[in-house]
Write an enzyme that holds these catalytic residues in place. Sequence first.
Site: not given
Ligand SMILES: Cc1ncc(COP(=O)(O)O)c(C=O)c1O
Length: 339
Positions: A80, A183, A219
């Site tokens: 990612r 991210k 989300e």
């Molecule tokens: C905007 C956002 N969505 C979703 C997630 C959840 O992703 P993950 O399960 O890979 O931590 C995160 C945190 O990492 C996030 O910052």
Amino acid sequence: MENINWTELSFGYMKTDYNIRCYYRNGKWGEPEISDSEMIPLHMAATCLHYGQEAFEGLKAFKGKDGKVRIFRMRENALRLQASCRGILMSELPVEVFEKAVVEAVKRNQRFVPPYESGASLYIRPLLIGTGAQVGVKPASEYLFVVFVTPVGPYFKEGFKPTPYAIIRGYDRAAPLGTGTFKVGGNYAASLVPGEIAHSKGYSAVLYLDAREKKYIDECGPANFFGIKNNTYITPESVSILPSITNKSLMVLAEELGMKVERRQVPVEELATFEEAGACGTAAVISPVLRIDDLDENKSYVFSKDGQAGPVSIRLYNKLRAIQYGDEPDKYGWITLVE
Ligand SMILES: Cc1ncc(COP(=O)(O)O)c(C=O)c1O
């Protein structure tokens, strides 16, 4: 060593012993180096400061009953981060270098991995930034990758207790064809004002709708969203959300528990039909949703009448935690043991 009260840890920064750094110079990534400094010397014209060339990751290490330390799905985070680098034109870090640096950061800070009984974990924060100087809007030619760790407790102070979320239409965290799937820091900067509004009104976070039509669920601030109905795990498909590794794992576990899994657009009105709802992420794990208040439409969707998590959320949570802490066998190859 400082007396750490492991069971009282919140989700915050604590200084640990070492961090790992790796530099991209002259067209190639160097070997990871160990540092005991919390500071990074930075050029004032570095592109991370001016043009947001900044991406990060978040993953966790867990100490099991057997005393062994397990890192969860590290390779997914490496991949990612590469996607984020492609998204904002930074130099991609090889997966092996990412993995080596993460393992080294955990190894060097083993005394900060919370004990099994505490329910806490070691949060791992990889960061990749453009360090080369530019004044025009251009990508840097030099980059720095850093991994630091810090012991953490629950992201929301309520832990696994359901909490309320708010729909606020006046803000988007990411544009439909923007950087929402990466991210990168800019998305989080855009979420600070709506996040603060939500917090000041007593909500855990904002539940974002799709930026184009405001018709579908995107989300939660720092986590993906899922709803449960008719033995089905339903989670939004969208061009502006982060592909959560926790969500991806929960989809596998839901199927293992005999549920159907649907990844598709979720209209706001469908919230009224869910038996349970949750936010999921590395930091949030599963944070059950008590209620969603649509502040613009003056509507509420209630998912927990007794203030407790629902049975499916509990089952999924227990299953995920059992794999992460090594209580259940790692049949999907999600765990890296730190020797
Ligand atoms: C905007 C956002 N969505 C979703 C997630 C959840 O992703 P993950 O399960 O890979 O931590 C995160 C945190 O990492 C996030 O910052």
